[in-house]
Design a protein around this motif. Structure first.
Motif, PDB file in Angstrom:
ATOM      1  N   SER A   1       0.829  -1.211   0.000  1.00 32.19           N
ATOM      2  CA  SER A   1       0.000   0.000   0.000  1.00 32.19           C
ATOM      3  C   SER A   1       0.861   1.258   0.000  1.00 32.19           C
ATOM      4  O   SER A   1       0.483   2.272  -0.599  1.00 32.19           O
ATOM      5  CB  SER A   1      -0.929   0.005   1.223  1.00 32.19           C
ATOM      6  N   GLY A   2       2.023   1.188   0.660  1.00 27.75           N
ATOM      7  CA  GLY A   2       2.937   2.328   0.621  1.00 27.75           C
ATOM      8  C   GLY A   2       3.463   2.577  -0.784  1.00 27.75           C
ATOM      9  O   GLY A   2       3.556   3.740  -1.228  1.00 27.75           O
ATOM     10  N   ILE A   3       3.787   1.494  -1.497  1.00 24.93           N
ATOM     11  CA  ILE A   3       4.229   1.633  -2.890  1.00 24.93           C
ATOM     12  C   ILE A   3       3.086   2.179  -3.747  1.00 24.93           C
ATOM     13  O   ILE A   3       3.292   3.057  -4.603  1.00 24.93           O
ATOM     14  CB  ILE A   3       4.721   0.275  -3.429  1.00 24.93           C
ATOM     15  N   THR A   4       1.875   1.669  -3.490  1.00 24.94           N
ATOM     16  CA  THR A   4       0.700   2.172  -4.221  1.00 24.94           C
ATOM     17  C   THR A   4       0.489   3.646  -3.950  1.00 24.94           C
ATOM     18  O   THR A   4       0.172   4.421  -4.871  1.00 24.94           O
ATOM     19  CB  THR A   4      -0.550   1.377  -3.813  1.00 24.94           C
ATOM     20  N   TRP A   5       0.655   4.055  -2.675  1.00 30.15           N
ATOM     21  CA  TRP A   5       0.488   5.482  -2.355  1.00 30.15           C
ATOM     22  C   TRP A   5       1.492   6.327  -3.122  1.00 30.15           C
ATOM     23  O   TRP A   5       1.133   7.377  -3.672  1.00 30.15           O
ATOM     24  CB  TRP A   5       0.689   5.723  -0.862  1.00 30.15           C
ATOM     25  N   PHE A   6       2.752   5.887  -3.202  1.00 28.00           N
ATOM     26  CA  PHE A   6       3.783   6.670  -3.883  1.00 28.00           C
ATOM     27  C   PHE A   6       3.427   6.869  -5.353  1.00 28.00           C
ATOM     28  O   PHE A   6       3.434   8.005  -5.865  1.00 28.00           O
ATOM     29  CB  PHE A   6       5.136   5.969  -3.750  1.00 28.00           C
ATOM     30  N   PHE A   7       3.087   5.772  -6.043  1.00 25.10           N
ATOM     31  CA  PHE A   7       2.763   5.878  -7.467  1.00 25.10           C
ATOM     32  C   PHE A   7       1.461   6.658  -7.683  1.00 25.10           C
ATOM     33  O   PHE A   7       1.334   7.418  -8.651  1.00 25.10           O
ATOM     34  CB  PHE A   7       2.660   4.483  -8.088  1.00 25.10           C
ATOM     35  N   THR A   8       0.502   6.468  -6.775  1.00 19.77           N
ATOM     36  CA  THR A   8      -0.763   7.198  -6.896  1.00 19.77           C
ATOM     37  C   THR A   8      -0.549   8.698  -6.706  1.00 19.77           C
ATOM     38  O   THR A   8      -1.108   9.518  -7.442  1.00 19.77           O
ATOM     39  CB  THR A   8      -1.782   6.687  -5.858  1.00 19.77           C
ATOM     40  N   PHE A   9       0.268   9.044  -5.710  1.00 19.51           N
ATOM     41  CA  PHE A   9       0.556  10.456  -5.445  1.00 19.51           C
ATOM     42  C   PHE A   9       1.251  11.104  -6.647  1.00 19.51           C
ATOM     43  O   PHE A   9       0.879  12.219  -7.059  1.00 19.51           O
ATOM     44  CB  PHE A   9       1.430  10.585  -4.199  1.00 19.51           C
ATOM     45  N   ILE A  10       2.232  10.402  -7.231  1.00 18.74           N
ATOM     46  CA  ILE A  10       2.924  10.936  -8.405  1.00 18.74           C
ATOM     47  C   ILE A  10       1.939  11.100  -9.565  1.00 18.74           C
ATOM     48  O   ILE A  10       1.942  12.126 -10.272  1.00 18.74           O
ATOM     49  CB  ILE A  10       4.087  10.013  -8.819  1.00 18.74           C
ATOM     50  N   GLY A  11       1.069  10.092  -9.761  1.00 14.36           N
ATOM     51  CA  GLY A  11       0.097  10.164 -10.848  1.00 14.36           C
ATOM     52  C   GLY A  11      -0.906  11.287 -10.656  1.00 14.36           C
ATOM     53  O   GLY A  11      -1.229  12.027 -11.602  1.00 14.36           O
TER      54      GLY A  11
ATOM     55  N   ILE B   1      -6.948   6.596  -1.323  1.00 16.99           N
ATOM     56  CA  ILE B   1      -6.796   5.435  -2.207  1.00 16.99           C
ATOM     57  C   ILE B   1      -5.904   4.387  -1.558  1.00 16.99           C
ATOM     58  O   ILE B   1      -6.147   3.177  -1.662  1.00 16.99           O
ATOM     59  CB  ILE B   1      -6.230   5.879  -3.570  1.00 16.99           C
ATOM     60  N   CYS B   2      -4.862   4.846  -0.844  1.00 16.09           N
ATOM     61  CA  CYS B   2      -3.966   3.921  -0.139  1.00 16.09           C
ATOM     62  C   CYS B   2      -4.715   3.151   0.943  1.00 16.09           C
ATOM     63  O   CYS B   2      -4.521   1.941   1.109  1.00 16.09           O
ATOM     64  CB  CYS B   2      -2.801   4.697   0.459  1.00 16.09           C
ATOM     65  N   LEU B   3      -5.583   3.838   1.686  1.00 12.33           N
ATOM     66  CA  LEU B   3      -6.369   3.174   2.733  1.00 12.33           C
ATOM     67  C   LEU B   3      -7.342   2.163   2.129  1.00 12.33           C
ATOM     68  O   LEU B   3      -7.520   1.064   2.654  1.00 12.33           O
ATOM     69  CB  LEU B   3      -7.138   4.218   3.553  1.00 12.33           C
ATOM     70  N   VAL B   4      -7.972   2.538   1.013  1.00 11.34           N
ATOM     71  CA  VAL B   4      -8.872   1.605   0.330  1.00 11.34           C
ATOM     72  C   VAL B   4      -8.087   0.403  -0.193  1.00 11.34           C
ATOM     73  O   VAL B   4      -8.576  -0.723  -0.193  1.00 11.34           O
ATOM     74  CB  VAL B   4      -9.612   2.315  -0.821  1.00 11.34           C
ATOM     75  N   ASP B   5      -6.838   0.636  -0.605  1.00  8.58           N
ATOM     76  CA  ASP B   5      -5.995  -0.445  -1.120  1.00  8.58           C
ATOM     77  C   ASP B   5      -5.704  -1.494  -0.049  1.00  8.58           C
ATOM     78  O   ASP B   5      -5.420  -2.649  -0.369  1.00  8.58           O
ATOM     79  CB  ASP B   5      -4.689   0.143  -1.657  1.00  8.58           C
ATOM     80  N   LEU B   6      -5.774  -1.083   1.235  1.00  2.23           N
ATOM     81  CA  LEU B   6      -5.562  -2.044   2.319  1.00  2.23           C
ATOM     82  C   LEU B   6      -6.719  -3.024   2.460  1.00  2.23           C
ATOM     83  O   LEU B   6      -6.552  -4.097   3.036  1.00  2.23           O
ATOM     84  CB  LEU B   6      -5.366  -1.300   3.655  1.00  2.23           C
ATOM     85  N   LEU B   7      -7.895  -2.647   1.944  1.00  4.77           N
ATOM     86  CA  LEU B   7      -9.055  -3.528   2.030  1.00  4.77           C
ATOM     87  C   LEU B   7      -8.839  -4.755   1.154  1.00  4.77           C
ATOM     88  O   LEU B   7      -8.436  -4.616  -0.008  1.00  4.77           O
ATOM     89  CB  LEU B   7     -10.326  -2.801   1.588  1.00  4.77           C
ATOM     90  N   PRO B   8      -9.083  -5.959   1.694  1.00  2.00           N
ATOM     91  CA  PRO B   8      -8.908  -7.160   0.885  1.00  2.00           C
ATOM     92  C   PRO B   8      -9.825  -7.157  -0.335  1.00  2.00           C
ATOM     93  O   PRO B   8     -10.953  -6.677  -0.293  1.00  2.00           O
ATOM     94  CB  PRO B   8      -9.301  -8.293   1.857  1.00  2.00           C
ATOM     95  N   ILE B   9      -9.315  -7.649  -1.449  1.00  2.00           N
ATOM     96  CA  ILE B   9     -10.027  -7.842  -2.715  1.00  2.00           C
ATOM     97  C   ILE B   9     -10.275  -6.527  -3.458  1.00  2.00           C
ATOM     98  O   ILE B   9     -10.007  -6.405  -4.647  1.00  2.00           O
ATOM     99  CB  ILE B   9     -11.369  -8.600  -2.526  1.00  2.00           C
ATOM    100  N   LEU B  10     -10.758  -5.473  -2.754  1.00  2.00           N
ATOM    101  CA  LEU B  10     -11.177  -4.242  -3.436  1.00  2.00           C
ATOM    102  C   LEU B  10     -10.010  -3.565  -4.150  1.00  2.00           C
ATOM    103  O   LEU B  10     -10.016  -3.405  -5.366  1.00  2.00           O
ATOM    104  CB  LEU B  10     -11.824  -3.287  -2.429  1.00  2.00           C
ATOM    105  N   GLY B  11      -8.987  -3.135  -3.424  1.00  2.00           N
ATOM    106  CA  GLY B  11      -7.810  -2.532  -4.026  1.00  2.00           C
ATOM    107  C   GLY B  11      -7.998  -1.080  -4.433  1.00  2.00           C
ATOM    108  O   GLY B  11      -9.093  -0.516  -4.349  1.00  2.00           O
ATOM    109  N   ALA B  12      -6.894  -0.475  -4.909  1.00  2.00           N
ATOM    110  CA  ALA B  12      -6.902   0.944  -5.267  1.00  2.00           C
ATOM    111  C   ALA B  12      -7.827   1.241  -6.435  1.00  2.00           C
ATOM    112  O   ALA B  12      -8.428   2.315  -6.512  1.00  2.00           O
ATOM    113  CB  ALA B  12      -5.481   1.401  -5.594  1.00  2.00           C
ATOM    114  N   THR B  13      -7.947   0.300  -7.372  1.00  2.00           N
ATOM    115  CA  THR B  13      -8.801   0.534  -8.542  1.00  2.00           C
ATOM    116  C   THR B  13     -10.280   0.609  -8.164  1.00  2.00           C
ATOM    117  O   THR B  13     -11.092   1.031  -8.991  1.00  2.00           O
ATOM    118  CB  THR B  13      -8.600  -0.583  -9.579  1.00  2.00           C
TER     119      THR B  13
END
Length: 349
Positions: A218-228, A244-256
């Motif tokens: 999720s930390g990696i997702t936050w970095f790329f999401t923030f840059i995007g 988006i990072c917090l939602v990414d922590l939810l199982p199955i759902l993810g950042a998308t």
């Protein structure tokens, strides 16, 4: 038959089972801050031991690590929560206009689609869709009403006390973990202690490894999401990337689960450029997740998708939203205990 069952061993097992169930039902729900503090202290125990070897003092090791964690937490709360409150207020103000724009865009789409499909089908489809959109708008507006905001403000003192209890308990648990281990060892037979140690090592490897991997991903997702998002919506990039990072922590759902509905909303309301950018970001986040997840997670961590889904659903039904996360963890613990033969444990009575 009754005499054969009423042995010291069986009575002990039944008593421990009853006490455990009563504890889980009555004590656990009101002890969440203490339990979370203990689990967090156990997660960072390897770091404490490593620093302890450097400074030759557990108190100094705990103090340094605890102060670092507290400083980072306070900095995060100051930077993130202040921005989040501002965005929530602005979002509640803009929400009626956004929902009206969505309804207007749907009306335009309705006119275009009515030329392609039969009128009776289009009327039925559009009526149901419009009812659905109106219900979403009313539900969101009702959620952000004055009474709910007032209740949220009223709950802040209790939240502050809970956070304070968590922080104090975390510091004390970090100091007392060696004494807790000594106490447990003194009140169990060597065979039982070794089995319990084996179970704990397996549980810590699976659960804590899974949690660490989830936070890293999720930390990696936050970095790329923030840059995007800096290229998409610079003003809101920080807050939205954390959400988006917090939602990414939810199982199955993810950042998308955030970026794709956002892209659909942008497209429907007449902003295809924004929708295209969000779709590109969604594809990138999905690909990087699939590439990095096997490397970060490793083997033997967590559960396969089907047992995870079943555990989450049962946990959600039994314990509410918290059970969505606790369900898979409980299942991992049960499987490890069954695998280890822990029902043969023996205690000093």
């Amino acid at each position: 038959m009754l005499k054969r069952f009423m042995t010291k061993r069986n009575i002990t097992i039944v008593s421990i089972t009853i006490i455990t169930l009563l504890f889980l039902y009555f004590i656990v729900p009101i002890s969440v801050p203490l339990i979370v503090a203990l689990l967090f202290a156990l997660m960072i125990e390897p770091i404490v031991k490593l620093l302890e070897q450097k400074v030759n003092s557990r108190k100094w090791s705990v103090t340094i690590i605890y102060t670092s964690i507290l400083s980072l937490l306070l900095l995060f709360m100051y930077l993130f929560l202040t921005k989040l409150i501002q965005h929530i207020i602005q979002f509640s103000k803009d929400l009626p206009d956004k929902m009206n724009n969505l309804l207007s865009a749907w009306s335009v789409f309705e006119e275009r689609l009515s030329k392609i499909i039969p009128e009776s089908v289009s009327d039925a489809l559009f009526n149901e869709t419009q009812k659905f959109l109106f219900s979403i708008r009313d539900a969101i507006l009702n959620y952000f009403n004055v009474e709910r905001i007032t209740n949220l403000v009223a709950s802040l003192p209790e939240t502050f006390i809970t956070l304070l209890v968590f922080l104090v308990a975390l510091f004390l648990f970090m100091l007392e973990i060696p004494n807790i281990q000594t106490f447990i060892q003194a009140h169990t037979y060597e065979k039982t202690y070794n089995k319990g140690l084996y179970i704990w090592r397996r549980i810590s490897t699976s659960i804590f490894g899974m949690l660490r991997a989830a936070f890293i991903l999720s930390g990696i997702t936050w970095f790329f999401t923030f840059i995007g998002l800096l290229f998409i919506t610079p003003k809101n990039a920080l807050v939205l990337s954390f959400i988006i990072c917090l939602v990414d922590l939810l199982p199955i759902l993810g950042a998308t689960g955030v970026t794709i509905p956002w892209a659909l909303y942008a497209y429907i309301t007449g902003d295809p450029t924004l929708a295209l950018k969000l779709i590109v970001l969604s594809v990138f986040l999905l690909v990087q997740r699939k590439v990095l997840e096997p490397k970060v997670m490793g083997k033997g961590v967590g559960l396969s998708p089907l047992p995870t889904l079943i555990a989450m659903f049962i946990g959600l039904k039994l314990m509410g939203f918290v059970g969505f996360f606790i369900g898979p963890i409980i299942l991992i613990v049960i499987l490890i205990i069954l695998e280890s033969g822990a029902f043969n444990l023996d205690f000093k009575i």
